[in-house]
Structures are given as C-alpha cells and as structure tokens.
Motif scaffolding. Structure first.
Motif, PDB file in Angstrom:
ATOM      1  N   LEU A  87       0.831  -1.203   0.000  1.00 18.06           N
ATOM      2  CA  LEU A  87       0.000   0.000   0.000  1.00 18.06           C
ATOM      3  C   LEU A  87       0.864   1.250   0.000  1.00 18.06           C
ATOM      4  O   LEU A  87       0.535   2.247   0.622  1.00 18.06           O
ATOM      5  CB  LEU A  87      -0.931  -0.015   1.227  1.00 18.06           C
ATOM      6  CG  LEU A  87      -1.888  -1.197   1.288  1.00 18.06           C
ATOM      7  CD1 LEU A  87      -2.687  -1.173   2.576  1.00 18.06           C
ATOM      8  CD2 LEU A  87      -2.817  -1.195   0.089  1.00 18.06           C
ATOM      9  N   TYR A  88       1.963   1.189  -0.702  1.00 18.40           N
ATOM     10  CA  TYR A  88       2.892   2.303  -0.782  1.00 18.40           C
ATOM     11  C   TYR A  88       3.534   2.294  -2.165  1.00 18.40           C
ATOM     12  O   TYR A  88       3.431   1.332  -2.903  1.00 18.40           O
ATOM     13  CB  TYR A  88       3.978   2.187   0.303  1.00 18.40           C
ATOM     14  CG  TYR A  88       4.683   0.857   0.311  1.00 18.40           C
ATOM     15  CD1 TYR A  88       5.751   0.615  -0.543  1.00 18.40           C
ATOM     16  CD2 TYR A  88       4.260  -0.170   1.146  1.00 18.40           C
ATOM     17  CE1 TYR A  88       6.378  -0.616  -0.559  1.00 18.40           C
ATOM     18  CE2 TYR A  88       4.893  -1.403   1.143  1.00 18.40           C
ATOM     19  CZ  TYR A  88       5.957  -1.610   0.289  1.00 18.40           C
ATOM     20  OH  TYR A  88       6.583  -2.828   0.272  1.00 18.40           O
ATOM     21  N   TYR A  89       4.168   3.407  -2.481  1.00 20.12           N
ATOM     22  CA  TYR A  89       4.891   3.476  -3.747  1.00 20.12           C
ATOM     23  C   TYR A  89       6.353   3.769  -3.453  1.00 20.12           C
ATOM     24  O   TYR A  89       6.685   4.382  -2.444  1.00 20.12           O
ATOM     25  CB  TYR A  89       4.295   4.532  -4.677  1.00 20.12           C
ATOM     26  CG  TYR A  89       4.556   5.940  -4.236  1.00 20.12           C
ATOM     27  CD1 TYR A  89       5.664   6.647  -4.713  1.00 20.12           C
ATOM     28  CD2 TYR A  89       3.724   6.580  -3.321  1.00 20.12           C
ATOM     29  CE1 TYR A  89       5.920   7.935  -4.290  1.00 20.12           C
ATOM     30  CE2 TYR A  89       3.980   7.872  -2.900  1.00 20.12           C
ATOM     31  CZ  TYR A  89       5.074   8.542  -3.377  1.00 20.12           C
ATOM     32  OH  TYR A  89       5.342   9.813  -2.952  1.00 20.12           O
ATOM     33  N   ILE A  90       7.207   3.306  -4.326  1.00 16.82           N
ATOM     34  CA  ILE A  90       8.631   3.601  -4.230  1.00 16.82           C
ATOM     35  C   ILE A  90       8.972   4.484  -5.419  1.00 16.82           C
ATOM     36  O   ILE A  90       8.659   4.133  -6.561  1.00 16.82           O
ATOM     37  CB  ILE A  90       9.461   2.308  -4.253  1.00 16.82           C
ATOM     38  CG1 ILE A  90       9.066   1.409  -3.066  1.00 16.82           C
ATOM     39  CG2 ILE A  90      10.953   2.625  -4.226  1.00 16.82           C
ATOM     40  CD1 ILE A  90       9.717   0.046  -3.088  1.00 16.82           C
ATOM     41  N   PRO A  91       9.573   5.643  -5.173  1.00 13.15           N
ATOM     42  CA  PRO A  91       9.913   6.532  -6.287  1.00 13.15           C
ATOM     43  C   PRO A  91      10.715   5.818  -7.368  1.00 13.15           C
ATOM     44  O   PRO A  91      11.523   4.935  -7.080  1.00 13.15           O
ATOM     45  CB  PRO A  91      10.753   7.628  -5.613  1.00 13.15           C
ATOM     46  CG  PRO A  91      10.284   7.624  -4.188  1.00 13.15           C
ATOM     47  CD  PRO A  91       9.973   6.186  -3.874  1.00 13.15           C
ATOM     48  N   GLU A  92      10.463   6.171  -8.609  1.00 13.82           N
ATOM     49  CA  GLU A  92      11.074   5.496  -9.763  1.00 13.82           C
ATOM     50  C   GLU A  92      12.588   5.594  -9.793  1.00 13.82           C
ATOM     51  O   GLU A  92      13.252   4.737 -10.358  1.00 13.82           O
ATOM     52  CB  GLU A  92      10.490   6.052 -11.058  1.00 13.82           C
ATOM     53  CG  GLU A  92       9.038   5.679 -11.253  1.00 13.82           C
ATOM     54  CD  GLU A  92       8.460   6.249 -12.537  1.00 13.82           C
ATOM     55  OE1 GLU A  92       9.230   6.696 -13.409  1.00 13.82           O
ATOM     56  OE2 GLU A  92       7.226   6.222 -12.647  1.00 13.82           O
TER      57      GLU A  92
END
Length: 120
Positions: free
Chosen positions: A25-30
């Motif tokens: 439920l999170y994103y990791i910057p590209e």
C-alpha cells in the motif's frame, strides 16, 4: 552455530515469502533502483505491517478508524514528526510499546503510502 545460521536463513526466507504475498500500500519513487529499491521495499513493508499491528485500530487506513483520529495527511505526518522531535508527551501510549526504529518505519510507510484521491 550452523543451526543458528540455518534458522536465520529460514526465517529470512519465510519473511521474504510473506512479504511478496501481502498487498503493498505504498509506492517507491522510480529513481530508486536495484538494491536500493529492494531495501526501500523491505523497510516500507515493515512499516506497513507495524502500522497495521499497532496503529490501524484507530487510524483508519486499513479499516474504519475512529472518527476523531486523523488518517495522516502529509501535513499531519509532518506535525506528528515535529512533536516527536520536541519530545511532546501528548502522543498516546503506543510509543511506549514500540522502538524508535519501528516508529521510523511506520512514518516512512505513511509518507509513501498510496493515498486515495478522496484523502488528498
């Protein structure tokens, strides 16, 4: 000694398997790639699990929380961190039950969690 090493490898393997099956439920910057991305993923998954275990009963990210308790907008996270820096005792008792490292992982997760449009 060999038994301890084998046990450690087994625990890490099971943990890795569990982490891959739970919804992130999170994103990791590209711009995070390779080993850095893997490490960030592990830290955020740990924060997500800690949040779910210790915080979600009141803060309604995973379930309906209590109406008077915030679900942590960006501004609320920043204010919470500021209170922690100044050792504000107004925070609730959960801080007595978790380590500062665990709290850091929870805050990392909150900062990078996937936010629904209606929460912005």
């Amino acid at each position: 000694m060999k038994a301890l090493t084998l046990l450690t490898i087994l625990i890490i393997s099971i943990t890795g398997l569990y982490c891959t099956t739970e919804k992130r439920l999170y994103y990791i910057p590209e711009n995070y790639t390779g080993k850095t991305r893997d490490n960030m993923d592990k830290m955020l998954m740990r924060g997500q699990k800690l949040f779910k275990a210790h915080c979600s009963g009141c803060h309604g990210i995973f379930t309906k929380g209590k109406d008077s308790i915030p679900n942590f907008s960006k501004t609320q996270i920043e204010a919470y961190e500021a209170r922690l820096l100044y050792d504000d005792q107004a925070n609730h008792g959960i801080l007595q039950k978790i380590t500062s490292e665990e709290l850091d992982r929870i805050l990392d997760f909150l900062k990078l969690r996937t936010i629904k449009k209606d929460e912005l």
